[in-house]
Enzyme design. Structure first.
Site, short mmCIF file in Angstrom:
data_model
loop_
_atom_site.label_atom_id
_atom_site.label_comp_id
_atom_site.label_asym_id
_atom_site.label_seq_id
_atom_site.Cartn_x
_atom_site.Cartn_y
_atom_site.Cartn_z
N LEU A 157 0.83 -1.20 0.00
CA LEU A 157 0.00 0.00 0.00
C LEU A 157 0.86 1.25 0.00
O LEU A 157 0.54 2.24 -0.68
CB LEU A 157 -0.94 0.00 1.20
CG LEU A 157 -1.95 1.15 1.23
CD1 LEU A 157 -2.90 1.07 0.05
CD2 LEU A 157 -2.72 1.17 2.54
N GLY A 198 18.63 17.43 10.98
CA GLY A 198 19.55 16.31 10.90
C GLY A 198 19.59 15.66 9.54
O GLY A 198 20.57 15.78 8.81
N ASP A 214 18.42 13.69 19.95
CA ASP A 214 17.00 13.89 19.66
C ASP A 214 16.11 13.08 20.60
O ASP A 214 16.36 11.90 20.84
CB ASP A 214 16.69 13.45 18.22
CG ASP A 214 17.25 14.41 17.20
OD1 ASP A 214 17.59 15.54 17.58
OD2 ASP A 214 17.35 14.03 16.02
N HIS A 246 6.35 17.85 6.88
CA HIS A 246 5.54 16.67 6.58
C HIS A 246 4.60 16.90 5.40
O HIS A 246 3.88 15.99 5.00
CB HIS A 246 4.76 16.23 7.81
CG HIS A 246 5.63 15.66 8.89
ND1 HIS A 246 6.31 16.45 9.78
CD2 HIS A 246 5.98 14.37 9.18
CE1 HIS A 246 7.01 15.67 10.60
NE2 HIS A 246 6.83 14.42 10.25
#
Length: 764
Positions: A25, A442, A609, A704
């Site tokens: 998918l 990063g 992080d 994003h």
């Protein structure tokens, strides 16, 4: 139909993964986004995956199978479509599926820029959901096309089908008020009317059972949760025409909501008996008239079930419940598909594990043993007992050297650094950075060339030396790009890293990295969480050579990039035989050793992080303070081995930060970069409220989304940030790493970011 005709069932799971065992998918959706396939081809892939899942669950022996758990992106976004609550800004997108993806990802449609909905973590898991927006003009309207189509499609399986939907309390509790609207939970009674309409429609379709997921009831995030649950499910349970209702809860223990649900007319209640206790059931007499769906097989971790112990638990449940169904504790969305394809595991470790397919087998075996007696599954119990015994005595689970080193560091008080003001002065003298220094988080895009090189190395088409040279070439290109863009603090881009956790897991003892253990993180984003099975230690430096090489190419500072201990835990499948705090300290010790070696190599800035700090926060208030204490201590243990003039950064992203805002300050990082673009810098006021006084880099654009923000947008974001943070403490950076973005998007966005920083600097 009437509820009395609904058949009882004995074995089920609460949901299934949907990305495909080979990430089918993921690939199809990404091809659709890039116009390489059309809707028909995408739908064909999806239909095949749904059909395969249904047949596998039926063939395994389940007698009730969940449907409507498939999603092209996210089940909460699907619920927004079902309830008609997609935001008005996506309405101009004429195609229904593109409108759905516009809400999830944003982008430009017909020349119109559309901002995506926010995204955050699904309770304390590493799955991200799309946050619904409820405004004053939001109108709830039933749109059942998806659920009805999937029921029709699945009707030939020959096993009872159970539609799954997110419950109204959970849906509204996890939604965000916009446009000046009151808290969405205030519209609960109105929304329940739409659920009633859906239940009547499903009854007309001949549906015997419906599963309504209410995981928010195991949290303290809703006031008067028990009263709300009783009100909602008394109304829905009292409908004259409806399927039998199964309210599923998971990820923890029900408290007041359990007796409240038991008092309603619903037929079944799902309880998580892996992450919640069984003793509370005996205190609810009303359960004697209910079916309890007992989640005794862990749906979110990968350890084999202790079958004998699970049968003991089921025996306890049967003394309280009218009927008992065996189930996973939650959907198996959170674990890999099958252990079958993992070939690189030693036999002892393999015997301790169970992925999704194996968990279904465990459910069926337990249901058989529960119904027919333990002798009916004697062989399975014997194998389970042998695995439990093997794990208990394996020497890899108890390393005396690691444990003694942690104790020595703690007793010496070496988990704290010097005073923040002294560190700041030392770092300013060493780094000499401009005001509003620019940097990135990063990672840079994992290009086709990088992925091909990694695949060729695995396939033996190139040797390690050739691969290493290709990665060095990528590092050199990223350094050159950042210098051309005039970024102040550089990163090496992480081309050699497959994943920010897996990369370290592959180099640390006590971990096993899977070959095919993919799980969905959000949308088409998949990760392979490593298995943390034993005591953790670092045999050798992990990042020093790459960072040192990058630093040799530039006079500008290059950040060393590490993943923090809490995030490594959160994004791994972690051993369940000792407290998380102990495991976190072991990982922190390994990271501490790496920071010291980076500093010795001449690195002046090290970023550790912790994007998952909020993610592991317990769901119950009474447990939160203990977690925050040990998670902060783990970060400090990891970072307190360096000098004052070495600058420690950390990064946090995509969480609701309110409950951990004090802990963020307590981490005492010199600079904290943090997601802020989608939430419009709201987090800065929260940080100020707890006295945060170190450097901060609120994300000025959302990585994003494929959308490229212009310079003016980022300039505005920086001005908003300066209203809350003085310039001497403000850094300029994107929301997160750039690994998933395309090169052209990255270059243009970063150019705009640097231009915005220079514009705002000039205004000072």
């Amino acid at each position: 139909m009437t509820t009395q005709s609904a058949p009882l069932f004995t074995a089920t799971v609460l949901g299934s993964p949907r990305i495909g065992p080979n990430r089918e998918l993921k690939r199809a959706v990404e091809k659709y986004w890039s116009d390489r396939i059309g809707r028909a081809e995408l739908d064909a892939v999806a239909a095949t995956l749904r059909g395969d899942t249904l047949r596998q669950l039926a063939d395994a022996g389940l007698d009730s199978i969940p449907v409507n758990t498939f999603s092209y992106y996210d089940h909460m976004l699907d619920q927004s479509v079902l309830l008609g609550t997609l935001p008005p800004r996506v309405a101009p997108v004429t195609d229904e599926l593109d409108r759905y993806f516009a809400a999830a990802r944003g982008g430009t449609y017909d020349g119109v820029d559309i901002a995506p909905l926010e995204m955050t973590k699904w309770f304390d898991t590493n799955y991200h959901y799309i946050v619904p927006e409820i405004g004053p003009d939001t109108t709830f309207m039933l749109n059942p096309a998806k659920i009805l189509a999937e029921l029709d499609e699945a009707s030939s399986v020959g096993v009872a089908l159970r539609p799954v939907i997110v419950g109204p309390i959970t849906y509204l509790a996890l939604s965000k008020a916009v446009g000046g609207a009151d808290a969405p939970i205030g519209r609960l009674d109105e929304l329940v009317g739409v659920y009633a309409e859906l239940l009547e429609l499903l009854a007309d379709k001949g549906v015997g059972w419906v599963q309504i997921d209410e995981p928010v009831l195991v949290t303290d995030n809703v006031d008067n949760a028990g009263a709300l649950a009783e009100r909602v499910y008394s109304r829905l349970g009292g409908l004259a025409k409806r399927p039998a209702v199964f309210v599923a809860t998971y990820f923890g223990e029900l408290t007041d909501a359990l007796p409240a649900l038991a008092r309603t007319p619903i037929e079944a209640i799902g309880v998580d008996l892996v992450y919640g206790g069984v003793d509370a059931l005996s205190a609810v007499p009303a359960l004697a008239g209910k079916t309890v769906v007992a989640g005794v097989v862990d749906g979110r971790n990968i350890w084999r079930t202790d079958l004998a112990a699970a049968l003991d638990t089921l025996d306890t449940v049967t003394r309280a419940a009218g009927n008992v169904v065996v189930s996973t504790s939650c959907s198996t969305l959170h674990v890999p598909y099958s252990l079958e394809r993992e070939t690189g595991i030693d036999e002892a470790l393999r015997s301790w594990l169970a992925f999704g397919a194996e968990k279904v087998t465990e459910v069926v075996a337990l249901a058989k043993g529960f119904a027919q007696g333990r002798d009916a599954i004697a062989a399975e119990v014997e194998t389970s007992n042998a695995a439990v015994a093997s794990r208990r005595v394996d020497p890899r689970l108890n390393n005396a050297d690691v444990r003694s080193r942690i104790a020595e560091i703690r007793s010496a008080g070496a988990t704290n650094r010097g005073q923040a003001a002294d560190r700041r002065a030392a770092q300013e003298a060493r780094l000499n950075l401009p005001p509003l220094p620019t940097t990135t988080i990063g990672s840079y895009p994992q290009t086709t060339e990088i992925r091909v090189a990694r695949a060729d190395l695995r396939a033996g088409k190139i040797d390690d030396a050739t691969y290493q040279q290709k990665m060095r070439d990528e590092v050199a290109a990223v350094i050159k790009l950042q210098e051309e863009l005039d970024i102040d603090v550089l990163v090496h881009g992480e081309p050699e890293r497959n994943d920010m956790v897996q990369y370290f897991a592959e180099q640390l003892e006590g971990f096993f990295a899977t070959q095919n253990g993919w799980v969905q993180s959000y949308g088409s984003r998949c990760v392979r969480p490593p298995v943390l099975f034993g005591d953790v230690f670092r045999p050798a430096p992990m990042t020093v050579a790459w960072t040192s090489y990058a630093q040799s190419l530039t006079a500008r500072p290059v950040k060393g990039m590490l993943t923090g201990p809490v995030t490594i835990l959160a994004w791994s499948f972690v051993r369940d035989d000792q407290p998380l705090a102990d495991t976190a300290a072991q990982v922190a010790l390994a990271i501490r050793d790496e920071t010291v070696d980076l500093e010795r190599s001449g690195v002046a800035i090290i970023q550790v992080d912790e994007p998952a700090l909020r993610e592991l926060l317990p769901l119950r208030t009474r447990q939160k303070q203990e977690y925050l204490m040990w998670s902060v201590e783990a970060f400090r243990l990891a970072t307190a081995g360096v000098r004052d003039d070495t600058q420690i950064h950390t990064h946090l992203c995509y969480s609701e930060f309110g409950e951990v805002i004090g802990a963020i300050a307590d981490l005492d990082a010199d600079v904290t970069s943090i997601e802020a673009a989608r939430s419009h810098m709201e987090v800065l006021d929260d940080l100020n409220a707890v006295g945060f006084s170190n450097g901060v880099g609120p994300g000025v654009y959302d990585i994003h989304s494929p959308r490229v923000p212009n310079t003016d947008e980022m300039t505005t974001a920086l001005r908003e940030a300066l209203a809350a943070v003085p310039a001497e403490r403000l850094w300029v950076n994107p929301d997160c790493g750039l690994k998933t973005r395309k090169n052209d998007e990255v270059v243009e966005s970063l150019r705009h970011m640097v231009e915005a920083a220079k514009t705002v600097r000039a205004e000072r």
